[in-house]
Design a protein around this motif. Structure first.
Motif, PDB file in Angstrom:
ATOM      1  N   ARG A 175     -22.252  -0.024 -23.415  1.00  0.00           N
ATOM      2  CA  ARG A 175     -22.355  -1.421 -23.820  1.00  0.00           C
ATOM      3  C   ARG A 175     -22.370  -2.317 -22.583  1.00  0.00           C
ATOM      4  O   ARG A 175     -21.853  -1.944 -21.537  1.00  0.00           O
ATOM      5  N   PRO A 176     -22.953  -3.512 -22.702  1.00  0.00           N
ATOM      6  CA  PRO A 176     -23.034  -4.405 -21.535  1.00  0.00           C
ATOM      7  C   PRO A 176     -21.653  -4.796 -21.017  1.00  0.00           C
ATOM      8  O   PRO A 176     -20.738  -5.074 -21.798  1.00  0.00           O
ATOM      9  N   VAL A 177     -21.520  -4.815 -19.701  1.00  0.00           N
ATOM     10  CA  VAL A 177     -20.279  -5.208 -19.044  1.00  0.00           C
ATOM     11  C   VAL A 177     -20.596  -6.341 -18.081  1.00  0.00           C
ATOM     12  O   VAL A 177     -21.602  -6.289 -17.361  1.00  0.00           O
ATOM     13  N   SER A 178     -19.767  -7.389 -18.067  1.00  0.00           N
ATOM     14  CA  SER A 178     -20.004  -8.540 -17.200  1.00  0.00           C
ATOM     15  C   SER A 178     -18.811  -8.767 -16.289  1.00  0.00           C
ATOM     16  O   SER A 178     -17.686  -8.335 -16.574  1.00  0.00           O
ATOM     17  N   ILE A 179     -19.068  -9.491 -15.196  1.00  0.00           N
ATOM     18  CA  ILE A 179     -18.010  -9.808 -14.245  1.00  0.00           C
ATOM     19  C   ILE A 179     -16.999 -10.770 -14.858  1.00  0.00           C
ATOM     20  O   ILE A 179     -15.840 -10.855 -14.415  1.00  0.00           O
ATOM     21  N   LYS A 180     -17.408 -11.511 -15.902  1.00  0.00           N
ATOM     22  CA  LYS A 180     -16.504 -12.435 -16.578  1.00  0.00           C
ATOM     23  C   LYS A 180     -15.324 -11.689 -17.202  1.00  0.00           C
ATOM     24  O   LYS A 180     -14.203 -12.205 -17.253  1.00  0.00           O
ATOM     25  N   MET A 181     -15.573 -10.468 -17.680  1.00  0.00           N
ATOM     26  CA  MET A 181     -14.499  -9.673 -18.281  1.00  0.00           C
ATOM     27  C   MET A 181     -13.421  -9.347 -17.248  1.00  0.00           C
ATOM     28  O   MET A 181     -12.222  -9.416 -17.541  1.00  0.00           O
ATOM     29  N   ALA A 182     -13.841  -8.990 -16.042  1.00  0.00           N
ATOM     30  CA  ALA A 182     -12.864  -8.695 -14.986  1.00  0.00           C
ATOM     31  C   ALA A 182     -12.062  -9.943 -14.627  1.00  0.00           C
ATOM     32  O   ALA A 182     -10.856  -9.869 -14.356  1.00  0.00           O
ATOM     33  N   LYS A 183     -12.714 -11.099 -14.641  1.00  0.00           N
ATOM     34  CA  LYS A 183     -12.023 -12.352 -14.312  1.00  0.00           C
ATOM     35  C   LYS A 183     -10.980 -12.687 -15.366  1.00  0.00           C
ATOM     36  O   LYS A 183      -9.862 -13.098 -15.041  1.00  0.00           O
ATOM     37  N   GLU A 184     -11.333 -12.523 -16.644  1.00  0.00           N
ATOM     38  CA  GLU A 184     -10.384 -12.840 -17.713  1.00  0.00           C
ATOM     39  C   GLU A 184      -9.230 -11.850 -17.760  1.00  0.00           C
ATOM     40  O   GLU A 184      -8.149 -12.181 -18.253  1.00  0.00           O
ATOM     41  N   GLN A 185      -9.441 -10.640 -17.254  1.00  0.00           N
ATOM     42  CA  GLN A 185      -8.387  -9.639 -17.257  1.00  0.00           C
ATOM     43  C   GLN A 185      -7.531  -9.689 -15.994  1.00  0.00           C
ATOM     44  O   GLN A 185      -6.645  -8.853 -15.798  1.00  0.00           O
ATOM     45  N   GLY A 186      -7.813 -10.657 -15.123  1.00  0.00           N
ATOM     46  CA  GLY A 186      -6.996 -10.847 -13.935  1.00  0.00           C
ATOM     47  C   GLY A 186      -7.198  -9.794 -12.865  1.00  0.00           C
ATOM     48  O   GLY A 186      -6.288  -9.550 -12.064  1.00  0.00           O
ATOM     49  N   LEU A 187      -8.378  -9.162 -12.829  1.00  0.00           N
ATOM     50  CA  LEU A 187      -8.644  -8.129 -11.841  1.00  0.00           C
ATOM     51  C   LEU A 187      -9.331  -8.718 -10.617  1.00  0.00           C
ATOM     52  O   LEU A 187      -9.848  -9.840 -10.642  1.00  0.00           O
ATOM     53  N   SER A 188      -9.357  -7.954  -9.557  1.00  0.00           N
ATOM     54  CA  SER A 188     -10.055  -8.359  -8.352  1.00  0.00           C
ATOM     55  C   SER A 188     -11.556  -8.409  -8.626  1.00  0.00           C
ATOM     56  O   SER A 188     -12.104  -7.543  -9.312  1.00  0.00           O
ATOM     57  N   LYS A 193     -13.960  -2.446  -6.227  1.00  0.00           N
ATOM     58  CA  LYS A 193     -12.707  -2.126  -6.897  1.00  0.00           C
ATOM     59  C   LYS A 193     -12.837  -2.091  -8.413  1.00  0.00           C
ATOM     60  O   LYS A 193     -11.954  -1.556  -9.090  1.00  0.00           O
ATOM     61  N   ILE A 194     -13.897  -2.675  -8.958  1.00  0.00           N
ATOM     62  CA  ILE A 194     -14.060  -2.695 -10.413  1.00  0.00           C
ATOM     63  C   ILE A 194     -15.305  -1.927 -10.840  1.00  0.00           C
ATOM     64  O   ILE A 194     -15.751  -2.076 -11.972  1.00  0.00           O
ATOM     65  N   SER A 195     -15.845  -1.097  -9.946  1.00  0.00           N
ATOM     66  CA  SER A 195     -17.011  -0.277 -10.264  1.00  0.00           C
ATOM     67  C   SER A 195     -16.587   1.175 -10.419  1.00  0.00           C
ATOM     68  O   SER A 195     -15.638   1.639  -9.770  1.00  0.00           O
ATOM     69  N   GLY A 196     -17.298   1.897 -11.287  1.00  0.00           N
ATOM     70  CA  GLY A 196     -17.012   3.308 -11.501  1.00  0.00           C
ATOM     71  C   GLY A 196     -17.755   4.191 -10.517  1.00  0.00           C
ATOM     72  O   GLY A 196     -18.379   3.721  -9.562  1.00  0.00           O
ATOM     73  N   VAL A 197     -17.707   5.494 -10.758  1.00  0.00           N
ATOM     74  CA  VAL A 197     -18.364   6.445  -9.857  1.00  0.00           C
ATOM     75  C   VAL A 197     -19.878   6.299  -9.921  1.00  0.00           C
ATOM     76  O   VAL A 197     -20.588   6.719  -9.001  1.00  0.00           O
ATOM     77  N   CYS A 198     -20.395   5.684 -10.990  1.00  0.00           N
ATOM     78  CA  CYS A 198     -21.840   5.491 -11.115  1.00  0.00           C
ATOM     79  C   CYS A 198     -22.322   4.285 -10.321  1.00  0.00           C
ATOM     80  O   CYS A 198     -23.534   4.086 -10.169  1.00  0.00           O
ATOM     81  N   GLY A 199     -21.400   3.466  -9.819  1.00  0.00           N
ATOM     82  CA  GLY A 199     -21.785   2.272  -9.082  1.00  0.00           C
ATOM     83  C   GLY A 199     -21.918   1.045  -9.948  1.00  0.00           C
ATOM     84  O   GLY A 199     -22.125  -0.059  -9.445  1.00  0.00           O
ATOM     85  N   ARG A 200     -21.782   1.186 -11.255  1.00  0.00           N
ATOM     86  CA  ARG A 200     -21.822   0.052 -12.180  1.00  0.00           C
ATOM     87  C   ARG A 200     -20.395  -0.375 -12.542  1.00  0.00           C
ATOM     88  O   ARG A 200     -19.435   0.330 -12.264  1.00  0.00           O
ATOM     89  N   LEU A 201     -20.285  -1.556 -13.161  1.00  0.00           N
ATOM     90  CA  LEU A 201     -18.967  -2.026 -13.592  1.00  0.00           C
ATOM     91  C   LEU A 201     -18.346  -1.034 -14.571  1.00  0.00           C
ATOM     92  O   LEU A 201     -19.039  -0.457 -15.411  1.00  0.00           O
ATOM     93  N   MET A 202     -17.049  -0.839 -14.473  1.00  0.00           N
ATOM     94  CA  MET A 202     -16.366   0.168 -15.280  1.00  0.00           C
ATOM     95  C   MET A 202     -16.475  -0.138 -16.767  1.00  0.00           C
ATOM     96  O   MET A 202     -16.343  -1.285 -17.194  1.00  0.00           O
ATOM     97  N   GLU A 208     -11.751  -2.762 -23.432  1.00  0.00           N
ATOM     98  CA  GLU A 208     -10.414  -3.345 -23.390  1.00  0.00           C
ATOM     99  C   GLU A 208     -10.440  -4.865 -23.558  1.00  0.00           C
ATOM    100  O   GLU A 208      -9.394  -5.490 -23.726  1.00  0.00           O
ATOM    101  N   GLN A 209     -11.644  -5.443 -23.523  1.00  0.00           N
ATOM    102  CA  GLN A 209     -11.758  -6.894 -23.581  1.00  0.00           C
ATOM    103  C   GLN A 209     -11.247  -7.461 -24.901  1.00  0.00           C
ATOM    104  O   GLN A 209     -10.671  -8.548 -24.935  1.00  0.00           O
ATOM    105  N   ASN A 210     -11.442  -6.743 -25.985  1.00  0.00           N
ATOM    106  CA  ASN A 210     -10.980  -7.239 -27.285  1.00  0.00           C
ATOM    107  C   ASN A 210      -9.469  -7.447 -27.305  1.00  0.00           C
ATOM    108  O   ASN A 210      -8.965  -8.426 -27.871  1.00  0.00           O
ATOM    109  N   ALA A 211      -8.735  -6.520 -26.688  1.00  0.00           N
ATOM    110  CA  ALA A 211      -7.275  -6.661 -26.642  1.00  0.00           C
ATOM    111  C   ALA A 211      -6.882  -7.883 -25.811  1.00  0.00           C
ATOM    112  O   ALA A 211      -5.959  -8.625 -26.174  1.00  0.00           O
ATOM    113  N   TYR A 212      -7.577  -8.113 -24.698  1.00  0.00           N
ATOM    114  CA  TYR A 212      -7.287  -9.286 -23.881  1.00  0.00           C
ATOM    115  C   TYR A 212      -7.634 -10.570 -24.620  1.00  0.00           C
ATOM    116  O   TYR A 212      -6.912 -11.578 -24.515  1.00  0.00           O
TER     117      TYR A 212
END
Length: 382
Positions: A175-188, A193-202, A208-212
């Motif tokens: 599913r699509p992942v945006s940098i806004k999700m990392a910002k709302e979750q208080g991550l760097s 630091k927020i990319s997986g082994v594939c080089g894309r956003l985790m 986990e965004q729904n819980a936040y």
């Protein structure tokens, strides 16, 4: 309503619906089904249940039967053949000098087709490679180009959390992942630091965004004013996962802090600031007003602004000598002169204006100045 079962063909991936043909199948049961790729062996992930007809993509294919020991042996043999096919295909890719990376090889259950998965930077012409592989394996050959996320799911690895990749264990789709999700979750917001082994956003940022979102609806933002059992204070920190806020109170010449969970505070619509600013307070929003212990009343502030504007206008008029500001448009004398000139032209008169070209008198057509004798004598008689 239609009775269905959900089937997967790998540890992770999409779930497909099939008709159980009246059999009661539990989760984990191995079955044979027919798909667009041929006969395949899958496992049940959703037991018998009834769903609405709108959720079914017609036609709903029935299962063939439950898998037996011979079927399991066939799958094991296919796994061995896939290893040999991978080595052969990688060698042929080097011989054809094709810029592609072979990722995985998959045999269908009935061995009617071999699928080769690869990655490449752009489009690849592999027609000659397909002919070579078909002449070696004597079966249908299909080459599929996949992305880096599919590559990570098929190869498998470990994430920065130390667990197996989510995409390779339980996620059914990307599913699509945006940098806004990392910002709302208080991550760097550092991509490394927020990319997986594939080089894309985790992928965990997305599911986990729904819980936040649910927790953020119950928690105030930094800088908000809340009412607690200890009085009114300003939120300086928000712990989303704990459902807790840190509040700053003014106490004498200093400040004190307290932590409160959801239900122990009441957010207020207005915002206040204390007499002294503190680095722990957080960023100041442009709309915040500074008052000493009083709440900000927006209606009173608008009235004060309007009164201040009226005072400023009167001051400007006094500085100009008390003359009222002229309305937009032409000046009265200019407008009247223009009207008179148009009336004179209609009557055939010359009007008050100069005749067109009057400034060019005394000049030649070429634009060079002409010598004029002030006395009226003939210049050639000199």
């Amino acid at each position: 309503m239609v009775e269905i079962i959900g089937v997967r063909f790998s540890s992770a991936g999409k779930i497909y619906y099939f008709d159980p043909k009246g059999e009661q199948l539990s989760v984990g049961t191995k079955i044979l089904v027919e798909t667009a790729r041929g006969v395949e062996l899958g496992h049940v992930v959703i037991a018998n249940k009834n769903v609405d007809d709108s959720e079914i993509v017609a036609p709903l294919k029935p299962i063939i039967r439950k898998a037996n020991e011979d079927d399991f042996k066939t799958v094991a043999e296919n796994k061995e053949k896939e290893k040999d096919a991978f080595i052969i295909a990688a060698e042929k890719i080097r011989e054809h000098n094709i810029d592609m990376k072979l990722v995985d090889v998959e045999y269908t259950f009935d061995r009617s087709k071999i699928l080769f998965y690869f990655t490449a930077d752009g489009r690849v012409d592999f027609r000659e490679l397909v002919k070579t592989l078909a002449s070696i394996f004597h079966t249908r050959i299909e080459l599929r180009q996949i992305g880096v996320r599919d590559e990570a799911r098929q190869i498998g690895s470990y994430g920065i959390c130390g667990r197996n990749l989510c995409c390779g264990t339980f996620l059914d789709d990307f599913r699509p992942v945006s940098i806004k999700m990392a910002k709302e979750q208080g991550l760097s917001l550092n991509p490394t630091k927020i990319s997986g082994v594939c080089g894309r956003l985790m992928c965990c940022l997305q599911y986990e965004q729904n819980a936040y979102d649910d927790m953020l609806k119950k928690l105030p933002h930094k800088g908000a004013v809340v009412e607690t059992r200890d009085g009114k204070g300003i939120v300086v920190d928000v712990a989303t996962l704990k459902g807790e806020v840190k509040v700053k109170f003014e106490e004498g010449d200093g400040f004190r802090f307290g932590s409160y969970k959801i239900g122990e505070f009441k957010p207020l619509n207005s915002k206040i600031k204390f007499k002294e600013e503190s680095d722990l307070q957080g960023e100041e929003t442009p709309e915040e007003k500074i008052f000493e212990g009083e709440l900000y009343d927006e209606s009173e502030a608008k009235a004060d602004d309007a009164e201040e504007k009226n005072v400023n206008k009167s001051d400007k008029a006094d500085r100009r000598g008390g003359r009222p500001r002229r309305a937009k448009g032409k000046r009265p004398d200019v407008a009247a002169a223009a009207e008179n000139e148009r009336a004179e032209r209609k009557r055939g008169g010359r009007g008050n204006g100069r005749r067109r070209g009057g400034y060019n008198r005394g000049k030649k057509a070429s634009g060079e100045p002409q010598t004029i004798n002030p006395a009226g004598d003939d210049p050639e008689a000199r």
